[in-house]
Write a protein that holds these residues in place. Structure first.
Motif, short mmCIF file in Angstrom:
data_model
loop_
_atom_site.label_atom_id
_atom_site.label_comp_id
_atom_site.label_asym_id
_atom_site.label_seq_id
_atom_site.Cartn_x
_atom_site.Cartn_y
_atom_site.Cartn_z
N GLY A 36 57.53 -18.94 -3.34
CA GLY A 36 58.98 -18.95 -3.52
C GLY A 36 59.67 -20.15 -2.90
N ASP A 37 58.90 -21.17 -2.50
CA ASP A 37 59.54 -22.33 -1.87
C ASP A 37 59.60 -23.54 -2.81
N LYS A 38 59.09 -23.38 -4.03
CA LYS A 38 59.28 -24.38 -5.08
C LYS A 38 59.85 -23.68 -6.30
N LEU A 39 60.87 -24.27 -6.90
CA LEU A 39 61.51 -23.70 -8.07
C LEU A 39 61.50 -24.70 -9.20
N ARG A 40 61.51 -24.18 -10.42
CA ARG A 40 61.47 -25.02 -11.63
C ARG A 40 62.43 -24.42 -12.66
N PHE A 41 63.42 -25.19 -13.05
CA PHE A 41 64.36 -24.78 -14.08
C PHE A 41 63.99 -25.47 -15.39
N GLN A 42 63.87 -24.69 -16.46
CA GLN A 42 63.54 -25.24 -17.77
C GLN A 42 64.65 -24.93 -18.77
N ILE A 43 64.98 -25.92 -19.59
CA ILE A 43 66.02 -25.71 -20.60
C ILE A 43 65.69 -26.53 -21.84
N GLY B 139 65.15 -34.62 -9.21
CA GLY B 139 64.38 -33.45 -9.64
C GLY B 139 64.33 -33.27 -11.14
N LEU B 140 65.04 -34.11 -11.89
CA LEU B 140 65.19 -33.89 -13.33
C LEU B 140 64.22 -34.74 -14.16
N PHE B 141 63.54 -34.10 -15.10
CA PHE B 141 62.61 -34.76 -16.01
C PHE B 141 62.96 -34.40 -17.45
N LEU B 142 63.11 -35.40 -18.31
CA LEU B 142 63.06 -35.15 -19.75
C LEU B 142 61.59 -34.94 -20.08
N SER B 143 61.25 -33.74 -20.53
CA SER B 143 59.84 -33.38 -20.60
C SER B 143 59.30 -33.20 -22.01
N LYS B 144 60.16 -33.08 -23.02
CA LYS B 144 59.67 -32.88 -24.38
C LYS B 144 60.76 -33.25 -25.38
N VAL B 145 60.38 -34.03 -26.39
CA VAL B 145 61.29 -34.41 -27.47
C VAL B 145 60.59 -34.07 -28.78
N THR B 146 61.27 -33.33 -29.64
CA THR B 146 60.66 -32.83 -30.86
C THR B 146 61.40 -33.35 -32.09
N SER C 123 63.79 -30.97 -24.32
CA SER C 123 63.56 -30.03 -23.22
C SER C 123 63.51 -30.78 -21.89
N TYR C 124 64.06 -30.16 -20.87
CA TYR C 124 64.09 -30.74 -19.53
C TYR C 124 63.50 -29.76 -18.53
N ASP C 125 62.92 -30.32 -17.48
CA ASP C 125 62.51 -29.55 -16.31
C ASP C 125 63.24 -30.09 -15.10
N TYR C 126 63.68 -29.18 -14.23
CA TYR C 126 64.30 -29.59 -12.97
C TYR C 126 63.54 -28.92 -11.84
N TYR C 127 63.05 -29.73 -10.89
CA TYR C 127 62.21 -29.25 -9.80
C TYR C 127 62.96 -29.26 -8.47
N ILE C 128 62.76 -28.19 -7.71
CA ILE C 128 63.38 -28.03 -6.40
C ILE C 128 62.31 -27.63 -5.39
N ALA D 31 66.12 -21.07 -21.83
CA ALA D 31 66.40 -21.48 -20.45
C ALA D 31 65.81 -20.42 -19.51
N ARG D 32 65.19 -20.89 -18.44
CA ARG D 32 64.60 -19.94 -17.49
C ARG D 32 64.31 -20.62 -16.17
N TRP D 33 64.11 -19.80 -15.13
CA TRP D 33 63.66 -20.26 -13.82
C TRP D 33 62.23 -19.80 -13.60
N LEU D 34 61.45 -20.65 -12.94
CA LEU D 34 60.11 -20.28 -12.50
C LEU D 34 60.00 -20.57 -11.01
N SER D 35 59.05 -19.91 -10.38
CA SER D 35 58.84 -20.09 -8.94
C SER D 35 57.36 -20.12 -8.65
N ASP D 36 56.98 -20.83 -7.58
CA ASP D 36 55.59 -20.73 -7.15
C ASP D 36 55.42 -19.41 -6.39
N LYS D 37 54.19 -19.08 -6.06
CA LYS D 37 53.94 -17.76 -5.48
C LYS D 37 54.59 -17.57 -4.12
#
Length: 269
Positions: A178-185, A235-242, A107-112, A170-176
Protein backbone atom coordinates in the motif's frame (compact mmCIF):
# COMPACT_ATOMS: atom_id res chain seq x y z
CA UNK A 1 6.16 8.91 -48.34
CA UNK A 2 5.01 8.89 -44.72
CA UNK A 3 6.59 6.97 -41.85
CA UNK A 4 5.33 6.45 -38.30
CA UNK A 5 8.04 6.37 -35.64
CA UNK A 6 7.27 4.44 -32.44
CA UNK A 7 9.32 5.93 -29.61
CA UNK A 8 9.60 6.34 -25.85
CA UNK A 9 11.25 9.02 -23.76
CA UNK A 10 12.02 9.99 -20.21
CA UNK A 11 10.84 13.58 -19.89
CA UNK A 12 12.91 14.70 -16.89
CA UNK A 13 15.30 16.85 -18.93
CA UNK A 14 12.72 18.26 -21.34
CA UNK A 15 10.15 21.04 -21.32
CA UNK A 16 7.58 18.70 -22.84
CA UNK A 17 7.20 17.17 -26.29
CA UNK A 18 6.26 20.19 -28.39
CA UNK A 19 8.70 22.59 -30.04
CA UNK A 20 8.83 26.02 -28.35
CA UNK A 21 11.48 28.65 -27.52
CA UNK A 22 11.36 28.18 -23.74
CA UNK A 23 13.79 25.32 -23.23
CA UNK A 24 14.87 21.93 -24.55
CA UNK A 25 11.97 19.82 -25.85
CA UNK A 26 11.70 16.32 -27.28
CA UNK A 27 10.38 17.32 -30.71
CA UNK A 28 13.23 19.71 -31.47
CA UNK A 29 15.81 17.22 -30.16
CA UNK A 30 14.56 14.57 -32.59
CA UNK A 31 14.28 17.01 -35.50
CA UNK A 32 17.86 18.16 -34.93
CA UNK A 33 19.06 14.54 -34.98
CA UNK A 34 17.11 13.82 -38.18
CA UNK A 35 18.71 16.91 -39.74
CA UNK A 36 22.15 15.45 -39.04
CA UNK A 37 21.17 12.20 -40.74
CA UNK A 38 19.10 13.43 -43.68
CA UNK A 39 21.05 16.67 -44.25
CA UNK A 40 17.80 18.60 -44.78
CA UNK A 41 15.47 20.25 -42.24
CA UNK A 42 12.42 18.16 -41.36
CA UNK A 43 9.21 18.74 -39.42
CA UNK A 44 7.67 15.90 -37.45
CA UNK A 45 4.11 15.66 -36.11
CA UNK A 46 3.56 14.02 -32.73
CA UNK A 47 0.56 12.08 -31.48
CA UNK A 48 -0.05 14.67 -28.76
CA UNK A 49 1.64 16.86 -26.21
CA UNK A 50 3.21 16.16 -22.85
CA UNK A 51 4.01 18.65 -20.11
CA UNK A 52 7.49 19.46 -18.85
CA UNK A 53 8.89 16.53 -16.89
CA UNK A 54 6.25 14.06 -18.13
CA UNK A 55 7.37 10.77 -19.70
CA UNK A 56 6.13 8.59 -22.56
CA UNK A 57 6.40 4.80 -22.55
CA UNK A 58 4.80 4.91 -25.97
CA UNK A 59 4.63 7.83 -28.39
CA UNK A 60 4.25 8.14 -32.15
CA UNK A 61 5.21 10.82 -34.63
CA UNK A 62 5.04 10.91 -38.40
CA UNK A 63 7.59 12.13 -40.90
CA UNK A 64 7.19 12.77 -44.64
CA UNK A 65 10.08 12.19 -47.06
CA UNK A 66 10.26 12.31 -50.85
CA UNK A 67 11.71 8.81 -51.16
CA UNK A 68 12.67 5.98 -48.78
CA UNK A 69 16.16 6.08 -47.28
CA UNK A 70 18.64 3.39 -48.31
CA UNK A 71 20.16 2.79 -44.86
CA UNK A 72 19.20 1.56 -41.39
CA UNK A 73 17.43 4.64 -40.03
CA UNK A 74 16.50 2.89 -36.77
CA UNK A 75 20.16 2.23 -35.97
CA UNK A 76 21.41 5.66 -37.03
CA UNK A 77 18.75 7.64 -35.23
CA UNK A 78 19.15 5.73 -31.98
CA UNK A 79 22.90 6.26 -32.23
CA UNK A 80 22.63 10.07 -32.36
CA UNK A 81 19.67 10.52 -30.02
CA UNK A 82 20.40 11.13 -26.31
CA UNK A 83 20.02 8.16 -23.94
CA UNK A 84 16.63 9.33 -22.66
CA UNK A 85 14.93 9.05 -26.08
CA UNK A 86 14.59 5.69 -27.85
CA UNK A 87 13.14 4.68 -31.21
CA UNK A 88 11.52 1.23 -31.16
CA UNK A 89 10.02 0.88 -34.63
CA UNK A 90 9.86 2.80 -37.93
CA UNK A 91 6.77 1.89 -39.92
CA UNK A 92 6.15 2.84 -43.57
CA UNK A 93 2.51 3.85 -43.95
CA UNK A 94 0.11 3.56 -46.86
CA UNK A 95 -1.53 6.87 -47.74
CA UNK A 96 -1.30 9.85 -45.36
CA UNK A 97 -2.45 8.72 -41.90
CA UNK A 98 -2.02 11.33 -39.17
CA UNK A 99 -0.15 10.58 -35.93
CA UNK A 100 -2.22 13.03 -33.89
CA UNK A 101 -5.68 13.22 -35.44
CA UNK A 102 -6.09 9.51 -36.18
CA UNK A 103 -5.40 8.34 -32.62
CA UNK A 104 -8.61 6.94 -31.12
CA UNK A 105 -7.43 6.36 -27.56
CA UNK A 106 -4.59 7.45 -25.31
CA UNK A 107 -3.85 5.82 -21.98
CA UNK A 108 -1.80 7.25 -19.13
CA UNK A 109 -0.32 5.88 -15.93
CA UNK A 110 0.44 8.02 -12.90
CA UNK A 111 2.76 6.61 -10.23
CA UNK A 112 2.96 7.63 -6.57
CA UNK A 113 5.23 6.46 -3.78
CA UNK A 114 4.41 7.40 -0.19
CA UNK A 115 7.90 6.97 1.27
CA UNK A 116 11.12 8.69 0.29
CA UNK A 117 13.09 6.71 -2.29
CA UNK A 118 15.89 8.42 -4.27
CA UNK A 119 15.66 5.79 -7.03
CA UNK A 120 12.03 6.67 -7.78
CA UNK A 121 12.26 10.45 -7.51
CA UNK A 122 12.34 11.13 -11.26
CA UNK A 123 9.79 8.52 -12.36
CA UNK A 124 7.21 8.60 -9.57
CA UNK A 125 5.73 11.37 -7.45
CA UNK A 126 6.43 11.47 -3.73
CA UNK A 127 3.40 12.16 -1.53
CA UNK A 128 4.02 11.58 2.16
CA UNK A 129 0.42 10.60 2.82
CA UNK A 130 -0.54 7.91 5.31
CA UNK A 131 -3.87 6.13 5.69
CA UNK A 132 -5.36 7.23 2.38
CA UNK A 133 -8.98 6.13 1.98
CA UNK A 134 -8.45 4.04 -1.13
CA UNK A 135 -12.11 2.98 -1.16
CA UNK A 136 -13.26 6.58 -1.44
CA UNK A 137 -10.67 7.25 -4.15
CA UNK A 138 -11.90 4.22 -6.11
CA UNK A 139 -15.52 5.35 -5.72
CA UNK A 140 -14.70 8.82 -7.04
CA UNK A 141 -12.64 7.37 -9.89
CA UNK A 142 -15.52 5.13 -10.99
CA UNK A 143 -17.52 8.28 -11.76
CA UNK A 144 -15.14 9.48 -14.49
CA UNK A 145 -16.60 7.44 -17.40
CA UNK A 146 -20.11 8.64 -16.47
CA UNK A 147 -19.38 12.27 -17.35
CA UNK A 148 -17.90 13.90 -20.41
CA UNK A 149 -17.53 17.65 -19.74
CA UNK A 150 -14.24 18.28 -17.93
CA UNK A 151 -14.22 22.07 -18.10
CA UNK A 152 -13.95 22.40 -14.31
CA UNK A 153 -10.98 20.04 -14.18
CA UNK A 154 -8.87 21.82 -16.78
CA UNK A 155 -6.32 24.56 -16.24
CA UNK A 156 -7.21 26.59 -19.34
CA UNK A 157 -10.66 25.54 -20.66
CA UNK A 158 -11.02 28.68 -22.80
CA UNK A 159 -8.05 27.56 -24.92
CA UNK A 160 -9.88 24.42 -26.07
CA UNK A 161 -12.51 24.29 -28.81
CA UNK A 162 -14.36 21.72 -26.72
CA UNK A 163 -14.07 20.49 -23.14
CA UNK A 164 -15.75 17.17 -23.92
CA UNK A 165 -13.62 14.09 -23.22
CA UNK A 166 -14.82 10.50 -23.27
CA UNK A 167 -13.09 8.52 -20.53
CA UNK A 168 -13.42 4.82 -21.28
CA UNK A 169 -11.62 3.42 -18.24
CA UNK A 170 -10.07 4.66 -15.00
CA UNK A 171 -8.85 2.89 -11.88
CA UNK A 172 -6.38 2.87 -9.00
CA UNK A 173 -3.95 0.05 -8.25
CA UNK A 174 -1.74 -0.52 -5.24
CA UNK A 175 1.21 -2.70 -4.37
CA UNK A 176 0.70 -5.26 -1.62
CA UNK A 177 2.14 -2.95 1.04
CA UNK A 178 0.00 0.00 0.00
CA UNK A 179 2.95 2.38 -0.23
CA UNK A 180 3.00 2.57 -4.05
CA UNK A 181 -0.05 3.65 -6.02
CA UNK A 182 -0.80 3.64 -9.75
CA UNK A 183 -3.60 5.59 -11.42
CA UNK A 184 -4.64 4.45 -14.91
CA UNK A 185 -6.91 6.33 -17.30
CA UNK A 186 -7.90 5.91 -20.97
CA UNK A 187 -9.79 8.46 -23.07
CA UNK A 188 -10.11 9.76 -26.60
CA UNK A 189 -8.57 13.12 -25.61
CA UNK A 190 -7.51 15.21 -22.61
CA UNK A 191 -7.49 18.87 -21.66
CA UNK A 192 -4.59 20.92 -20.30
CA UNK A 193 -3.22 19.39 -17.08
CA UNK A 194 -6.43 17.35 -16.82
CA UNK A 195 -4.89 14.08 -15.61
CA UNK A 196 -2.65 15.75 -13.06
CA UNK A 197 -5.59 17.82 -11.79
CA UNK A 198 -7.69 14.66 -11.49
CA UNK A 199 -4.94 12.93 -9.50
CA UNK A 200 -4.64 15.95 -7.21
CA UNK A 201 -8.38 15.98 -6.51
CA UNK A 202 -8.54 12.23 -6.03
CA UNK A 203 -5.74 12.45 -3.48
CA UNK A 204 -7.82 15.07 -1.67
CA UNK A 205 -10.67 12.55 -1.63
CA UNK A 206 -8.26 10.03 -0.15
CA UNK A 207 -7.22 12.37 2.66
CA UNK A 208 -10.81 13.39 3.42
CA UNK A 209 -10.27 17.00 2.33
CA UNK A 210 -12.80 16.47 -0.47
CA UNK A 211 -15.93 14.31 -0.45
CA UNK A 212 -16.91 11.99 -3.27
CA UNK A 213 -20.11 14.02 -3.71
CA UNK A 214 -18.17 17.27 -4.07
CA UNK A 215 -15.81 15.64 -6.56
CA UNK A 216 -18.85 14.51 -8.56
CA UNK A 217 -20.21 18.06 -8.56
CA UNK A 218 -17.12 19.14 -10.52
CA UNK A 219 -17.76 16.40 -13.09
CA UNK A 220 -21.42 17.37 -13.36
CA UNK A 221 -20.33 21.02 -13.85
CA UNK A 222 -22.54 22.03 -10.94
CA UNK A 223 -19.73 23.56 -8.93
CA UNK A 224 -16.25 24.74 -9.87
CA UNK A 225 -13.29 23.97 -7.57
CA UNK A 226 -11.94 26.92 -5.62
CA UNK A 227 -8.43 26.05 -6.79
CA UNK A 228 -6.76 23.66 -9.22
CA UNK A 229 -3.44 22.21 -8.14
CA UNK A 230 -2.04 19.70 -10.65
CA UNK A 231 -0.16 16.75 -9.22
CA UNK A 232 3.60 16.65 -9.78
CA UNK A 233 4.63 15.92 -13.39
CA UNK A 234 7.30 13.26 -12.85
CA UNK A 235 4.79 10.52 -11.98
CA UNK A 236 2.92 10.78 -15.27
CA UNK A 237 3.53 8.50 -18.28
CA UNK A 238 1.78 8.43 -21.64
CA UNK A 239 1.69 4.67 -21.82
CA UNK A 240 -0.42 3.62 -24.83
CA UNK A 241 -1.62 5.22 -28.07
CA UNK A 242 -4.09 3.33 -30.26
CA UNK A 243 -5.04 3.82 -33.91
CA UNK A 244 -7.68 2.03 -36.01
CA UNK A 245 -4.87 0.66 -38.16
CA UNK A 246 -2.05 0.40 -35.58
CA UNK A 247 -2.12 -1.10 -32.10
CA UNK A 248 1.38 -1.89 -30.90
CA UNK A 249 2.25 -3.04 -27.38
CA UNK A 250 4.29 -0.58 -25.33
CA UNK A 251 7.96 -1.43 -24.88
CA UNK A 252 7.88 -1.64 -21.10
CA UNK A 253 11.57 -2.46 -20.93
CA UNK A 254 12.26 1.21 -21.65
CA UNK A 255 9.84 2.44 -19.01
CA UNK A 256 10.51 3.50 -15.47
CA UNK A 257 11.68 1.17 -12.72
CA UNK A 258 8.17 1.23 -11.31
CA UNK A 259 6.61 0.13 -14.60
CA UNK A 260 8.86 -2.88 -14.99
CA UNK A 261 6.95 -4.77 -12.31
CA UNK A 262 4.82 -7.66 -13.53
CA UNK A 263 1.06 -7.23 -13.63
CA UNK A 264 0.54 -9.35 -10.52
CA UNK A 265 2.64 -6.83 -8.56
CA UNK A 266 -0.30 -4.43 -8.75
CA UNK A 267 -3.70 -5.04 -7.15
CA UNK A 268 -6.85 -3.19 -8.18
CA UNK A 269 -8.15 -0.94 -5.41
Amino acid sequence: MRYFFHIGYKGTNYRGWQRHPYGVNVQQTIEDCLLKILKVPVAIVGCGRTDAGVHASQFFFHLDVEKPWAFDMLFRLNKVLPPDIAVFDIIPMVGMPHARFDATQRSYDYYIHTYKDPFLSSVSSLYLLNNLNLGAMAAATSLLPLYSDYRFLCLTPAEHDSTICHVTAARWLSDKNGDKLRFQISANRYLSRMIRILVGKLLQVGTGALSVAEFESYLATEKAPKALSPAYPQGLFLSKVTYPYLDLPARNAFSAILQNQTDDYWQVV
